[in-house]
Design an enzyme around this catalytic site. Structure first.
Site, PDB file in Angstrom:
ATOM      1  N   LYS A  41       0.821  -1.189   0.000  1.00  0.00           N
ATOM      2  CA  LYS A  41       0.000   0.000   0.000  1.00  0.00           C
ATOM      3  C   LYS A  41       0.860   1.246   0.000  1.00  0.00           C
ATOM      4  O   LYS A  41       0.419   2.332  -0.348  1.00  0.00           O
ATOM      5  CB  LYS A  41      -0.884  -0.001   1.274  1.00  0.00           C
ATOM      6  CG  LYS A  41      -1.743  -1.221   1.432  1.00  0.00           C
ATOM      7  CD  LYS A  41      -2.390  -1.225   2.841  1.00  0.00           C
ATOM      8  CE  LYS A  41      -3.149  -2.522   3.013  1.00  0.00           C
ATOM      9  NZ  LYS A  41      -3.519  -2.766   4.411  1.00  0.00           N
ATOM     10  N   GLY A  42       2.103   1.058   0.454  1.00  0.00           N
ATOM     11  CA  GLY A  42       2.981   2.200   0.718  1.00  0.00           C
ATOM     12  C   GLY A  42       3.200   3.119  -0.464  1.00  0.00           C
ATOM     13  O   GLY A  42       3.318   4.333  -0.313  1.00  0.00           O
ATOM     14  N   GLU A  97       7.720   2.870  -5.826  1.00  0.00           N
ATOM     15  CA  GLU A  97       7.785   2.317  -4.461  1.00  0.00           C
ATOM     16  C   GLU A  97       7.916   3.430  -3.429  1.00  0.00           C
ATOM     17  O   GLU A  97       8.352   4.537  -3.748  1.00  0.00           O
ATOM     18  CB  GLU A  97       9.005   1.391  -4.343  1.00  0.00           C
ATOM     19  CG  GLU A  97       8.659  -0.073  -4.235  1.00  0.00           C
ATOM     20  CD  GLU A  97       8.070  -0.485  -2.894  1.00  0.00           C
ATOM     21  OE1 GLU A  97       7.449   0.347  -2.203  1.00  0.00           O
ATOM     22  OE2 GLU A  97       8.223  -1.654  -2.528  1.00  0.00           O
ATOM     23  N   ASP A 101      14.915  -0.308   1.234  1.00  0.00           N
ATOM     24  CA  ASP A 101      15.589  -0.467   2.527  1.00  0.00           C
ATOM     25  C   ASP A 101      16.695  -1.505   2.343  1.00  0.00           C
ATOM     26  O   ASP A 101      17.776  -1.182   1.852  1.00  0.00           O
ATOM     27  CB  ASP A 101      14.510  -0.867   3.542  1.00  0.00           C
ATOM     28  CG  ASP A 101      15.003  -0.940   4.962  1.00  0.00           C
ATOM     29  OD1 ASP A 101      15.879  -0.153   5.329  1.00  0.00           O
ATOM     30  OD2 ASP A 101      14.500  -1.782   5.725  1.00  0.00           O
ATOM     31  N   LYS A 129      17.244   4.174   1.573  1.00  0.00           N
ATOM     32  CA  LYS A 129      18.132   4.088   2.746  1.00  0.00           C
ATOM     33  C   LYS A 129      19.371   3.291   2.346  1.00  0.00           C
ATOM     34  O   LYS A 129      19.449   2.082   2.615  1.00  0.00           O
ATOM     35  CB  LYS A 129      17.426   3.335   3.884  1.00  0.00           C
ATOM     36  CG  LYS A 129      16.374   4.084   4.639  1.00  0.00           C
ATOM     37  CD  LYS A 129      16.044   3.273   5.908  1.00  0.00           C
ATOM     38  CE  LYS A 129      14.635   3.436   6.351  1.00  0.00           C
ATOM     39  NZ  LYS A 129      14.244   2.472   7.401  1.00  0.00           N
ATOM     40  N   ASP A 157       3.952   3.143   6.856  1.00  0.00           N
ATOM     41  CA  ASP A 157       3.254   2.920   8.126  1.00  0.00           C
ATOM     42  C   ASP A 157       4.172   2.399   9.210  1.00  0.00           C
ATOM     43  O   ASP A 157       5.237   1.833   8.956  1.00  0.00           O
ATOM     44  CB  ASP A 157       2.136   1.904   7.921  1.00  0.00           C
ATOM     45  CG  ASP A 157       2.681   0.482   7.764  1.00  0.00           C
ATOM     46  OD1 ASP A 157       3.476   0.250   6.830  1.00  0.00           O
ATOM     47  OD2 ASP A 157       2.332  -0.381   8.583  1.00  0.00           O
ATOM     48  N   ARG A 163       0.085   6.283   7.752  1.00  0.00           N
ATOM     49  CA  ARG A 163       0.238   6.337   6.297  1.00  0.00           C
ATOM     50  C   ARG A 163      -0.259   7.671   5.738  1.00  0.00           C
ATOM     51  O   ARG A 163       0.213   8.150   4.718  1.00  0.00           O
ATOM     52  CB  ARG A 163      -0.583   5.228   5.621  1.00  0.00           C
ATOM     53  CG  ARG A 163      -0.021   3.831   5.799  1.00  0.00           C
ATOM     54  CD  ARG A 163      -0.734   2.865   4.846  1.00  0.00           C
ATOM     55  NE  ARG A 163      -0.568   1.484   5.223  1.00  0.00           N
ATOM     56  CZ  ARG A 163       0.475   0.715   4.900  1.00  0.00           C
ATOM     57  NH1 ARG A 163       1.454   1.217   4.193  1.00  0.00           N
ATOM     58  NH2 ARG A 163       0.535  -0.549   5.279  1.00  0.00           N
TER      59      ARG A 163
HETATM   60  P1  IMP Z   1      13.209  -3.886   1.706  1.00  0.00           P
HETATM   61  O1  IMP Z   1      13.949  -4.154   3.007  1.00  0.00           O
HETATM   62  O2  IMP Z   1      13.998  -2.952   0.825  1.00  0.00           O
HETATM   63  O3  IMP Z   1      12.824  -5.146   1.039  1.00  0.00           O
HETATM   64  O4  IMP Z   1      11.878  -3.121   2.104  1.00  0.00           O
HETATM   65  C1  IMP Z   1      10.726  -3.837   2.440  1.00  0.00           C
HETATM   66  C2  IMP Z   1       9.599  -2.963   2.923  1.00  0.00           C
HETATM   67  O5  IMP Z   1       9.847  -2.625   4.280  1.00  0.00           O
HETATM   68  C3  IMP Z   1       9.363  -1.614   2.246  1.00  0.00           C
HETATM   69  O6  IMP Z   1       8.672  -1.683   1.042  1.00  0.00           O
HETATM   70  C4  IMP Z   1       8.535  -0.940   3.312  1.00  0.00           C
HETATM   71  O7  IMP Z   1       7.177  -1.342   3.191  1.00  0.00           O
HETATM   72  C5  IMP Z   1       9.122  -1.479   4.598  1.00  0.00           C
HETATM   73  N1  IMP Z   1      10.021  -0.483   5.222  1.00  0.00           N
HETATM   74  C6  IMP Z   1      11.364  -0.424   5.141  1.00  0.00           C
HETATM   75  N2  IMP Z   1      11.842   0.637   5.847  1.00  0.00           N
HETATM   76  C7  IMP Z   1      10.747   1.253   6.362  1.00  0.00           C
HETATM   77  C8  IMP Z   1      10.567   2.435   7.177  1.00  0.00           C
HETATM   78  O8  IMP Z   1      11.514   3.147   7.581  1.00  0.00           O
HETATM   79  N3  IMP Z   1       9.283   2.750   7.491  1.00  0.00           N
HETATM   80  C9  IMP Z   1       8.199   2.017   7.093  1.00  0.00           C
HETATM   81  N4  IMP Z   1       8.329   0.921   6.315  1.00  0.00           N
HETATM   82  C10 IMP Z   1       9.586   0.544   5.961  1.00  0.00           C
HETATM   83 MG    MG Z   2       6.805  -0.940   0.107  1.00  0.00          MG
END
Ligand code: IMP
Ligand code: MG
Length: 177
Positions: A41-42, A97, A101, A129, A157, A163
């Site tokens: 949803k983000g 997106e 992260d 990040k 969120d 959100r």
């Molecule tokens: P990934 O670690 O890059 O696979 O990110 C996975 C998901 O973690 C992202 O799409 C976000 O939904 C969530 N996420 C990562 N960092 C944050 C944050 O700082 N706040 C909220 N959601 C986060």
């Molecule tokens: Mg996401």
């Protein structure tokens, strides 16, 4: 435990940056149609604001994914909860997106979408990040690189809350009294 939110990026800063990315995409895709794929949803708040700032023809599609828990997490495999409605074949696709992260989700997702035959495939993220990266992901459009802090707002969120904040904030946990 209670928490409060500290503003990291104001509504004005976020809006200005999204406007600039929209202009950049409009230039890069001049004469083409761009197919925006939103990861729910983000990504939804960012997608709406971004789409309004793109001046070439735009079509939209949505998908929803969730991470597998446990030991499959390190593989970055994600489960498709809602798949796209349309084929990506021969389309100029931009995945939109909220945040990159560790990079696991996007690395897996982009690999899967690439297999569906798009003419081109790029990634646009509101937040990035880089300090947290575990898996390499090529990001084509980044709103803001931010430090390693847990952020909310603009679609992001904490426990399904916040959100709807029109800015990006950092979650600060208040000491138990
Ligand atoms: P990934 O670690 O890059 O696979 O990110 C996975 C998901 O973690 C992202 O799409 C976000 O939904 C969530 N996420 C990562 N960092 C944050 C944050 O700082 N706040 C909220 N959601 C986060
Ligand atoms: Mg996401």
């Amino acid at each position: 435990m209670s928490e409060h939110i500290e503003v990291l990026l104001t509504e004005e800063e976020v809006d200005a940056r999204i406007r600039a990315i929209g202009e950049q995409i409009s230039r890069d895709y001049a004469g083409k149609q761009v197919h925006l794929v939103c990861v729910l949803k983000g990504g939804s708040f960012f997608l709406c604001e971004l789409a309004k700032r793109i001046t070439v023809p735009v079509s939209l599609d949505f998908m929803s994914v969730s991470s597998y828990g446990g030991d499959t997490k390190s593989s970055g495999r994600v489960k498709i909860v809602k798949d796209l409605d349309e084929s990506l074949q021969d389309k100029d696709v931009i995945v939109v997106e909220d945040i990159v992260d560790s990079g696991r989700t996007l690395n897996y997702l982009l690999g899967m979408l690439r297999g569906r035959g798009p003419a081109s495939l790029r990634l646009c993220t509101l937040l990035n990040k880089p300090d947290r990266r575990v898996v390499d992901v090529n990001v084509d459009y980044t709103g803001f690189c931010i430090p390693d802090e847990f952020v909310v707002g603009y679609g992001l969120d904490y426990d399904q809350k916040y959100r709807n904040l029109p800015y990006i904030g950092v979650v600060k946990f208040d000491d138990y009294k």
